[in-house]
Design a protein around this motif. Structure first.
Motif, PDB file in Angstrom:
ATOM      1  N   PHE A  61       0.972  -1.210   0.043  1.00  0.00           N
ATOM      2  CA  PHE A  61       0.001   0.002   0.095  1.00  0.00           C
ATOM      3  C   PHE A  61       0.996   1.151   0.147  1.00  0.00           C
ATOM      4  O   PHE A  61       0.549   2.271  -0.847  1.00  0.00           O
TER       5      PHE A  61
ATOM      6  N   VAL B 119       2.329   1.999  -3.535  1.00  0.00           N
ATOM      7  CA  VAL B 119       0.992   2.455  -4.417  1.00  0.00           C
ATOM      8  C   VAL B 119       0.769   3.887  -4.220  1.00  0.00           C
ATOM      9  O   VAL B 119       0.658   4.276  -5.139  1.00  0.00           O
ATOM     10  N   THR B 120       0.774   4.369  -2.855  1.00  0.00           N
ATOM     11  CA  THR B 120       0.283   5.431  -2.621  1.00  0.00           C
ATOM     12  C   THR B 120       1.420   6.409  -2.452  1.00  0.00           C
ATOM     13  O   THR B 120       1.221   7.830  -2.387  1.00  0.00           O
TER      14      THR B 120
ATOM     15  N   ASP C 280       3.010   6.944   0.140  1.00  0.00           N
ATOM     16  CA  ASP C 280       3.205   7.051   1.893  1.00  0.00           C
ATOM     17  C   ASP C 280       3.914   6.077   2.369  1.00  0.00           C
ATOM     18  O   ASP C 280       3.404   5.129   2.774  1.00  0.00           O
TER      19      ASP C 280
ATOM     20  N   HIS D 260      -1.780   1.977   7.557  1.00  0.00           N
ATOM     21  CA  HIS D 260      -2.071   3.283   7.038  1.00  0.00           C
ATOM     22  C   HIS D 260      -3.728   3.450   7.178  1.00  0.00           C
ATOM     23  O   HIS D 260      -4.427   2.272   6.875  1.00  0.00           O
TER      24      HIS D 260
ATOM     25  N   TYR E 158      -5.932   4.864   5.552  1.00  0.00           N
ATOM     26  CA  TYR E 158      -6.519   4.775   4.036  1.00  0.00           C
ATOM     27  C   TYR E 158      -6.263   3.431   3.585  1.00  0.00           C
ATOM     28  O   TYR E 158      -7.341   2.971   2.835  1.00  0.00           O
TER      29      TYR E 158
ATOM     30  N   SER F 275      -9.514   1.305   2.407  1.00  0.00           N
ATOM     31  CA  SER F 275      -9.511   0.665   1.080  1.00  0.00           C
ATOM     32  C   SER F 275      -9.783  -0.703   0.941  1.00  0.00           C
ATOM     33  O   SER F 275     -10.467  -1.146  -0.109  1.00  0.00           O
TER      34      SER F 275
END
Length: 157
Positions: free
Chosen positions: A41, A44-45, A47, A69, A71, A75
């Motif tokens: 993740f 991909v982001t 972060d 995260h 998010y 998700s």
């Protein structure tokens, strides 16, 4: 409304959704949040904050380990929701947004989460029907939920 098994609800009409408003569905099965998922993740982001990805530093941080995260937890709602119910009405279902999202408790790497869902509104609109669902995602061993969110789905005729 049909039941596919003891947990999964199948809403086969708008009336079956309306008849369930205010009724809690779940909780669903546990899902383990492994560090690999957190790292993917982050990739991909973009972060890659240390609290999520630096295992060594996170041990001495505020949570004693890396955490997912917020998010990432958000998700995962489609996966978590699919274990609770299916909307089998309309030609498509589109994520329209969220009315409110909060992350009261961290999800440490290796811990498990699961969701409950409560349909709270089903209203006709010009492009179709809006379905609002309140989700509570619990994290195993915590008194506080990992996430509380109200999502809105557009059911396209």
């Amino acid at each position: 409304m049909k039941k596919a098994n003891s947990a999964l609800r199948i809403f086969d009409s708008l009336d079956s959704i309306r008849n369930c408003l205010g009724e809690k569905i779940g909780p669903g099965p546990w899902v383990t949040i492994e560090q690999d998922r957190i790292d993917l993740f982050a990739d991909v982001t973009g972060d890659r904050q240390w609290i999520h990805c630096d295992r060594e530093r996170a041990v001495s941080g505020p949570y004693g380990a890396t955490i997912a995260h917020g998010y990432l937890t958000l998700s995962l709602l489609p996966k978590l929701a699919a274990e609770l119910y299916t909307v089998a009405v309309g030609s498509a279902r589109v994520n329209y947004g969220s009315n409110k999202v909060r992350f009261p408790a961290p999800v440490r790497a290796g811990h498990r989460i699961r969701a409950s869902a409560t349909p709270v509104e089903c209203r006709a609109a010009d492009p179709g029907t809006f379905l609002s669902v309140r989700f509570e995602v619990e994290v195993e061993g915590s008194d506080k939920p990992a996430m509380v969110a109200e999502t809105v789905t557009l059911i396209v005729p």
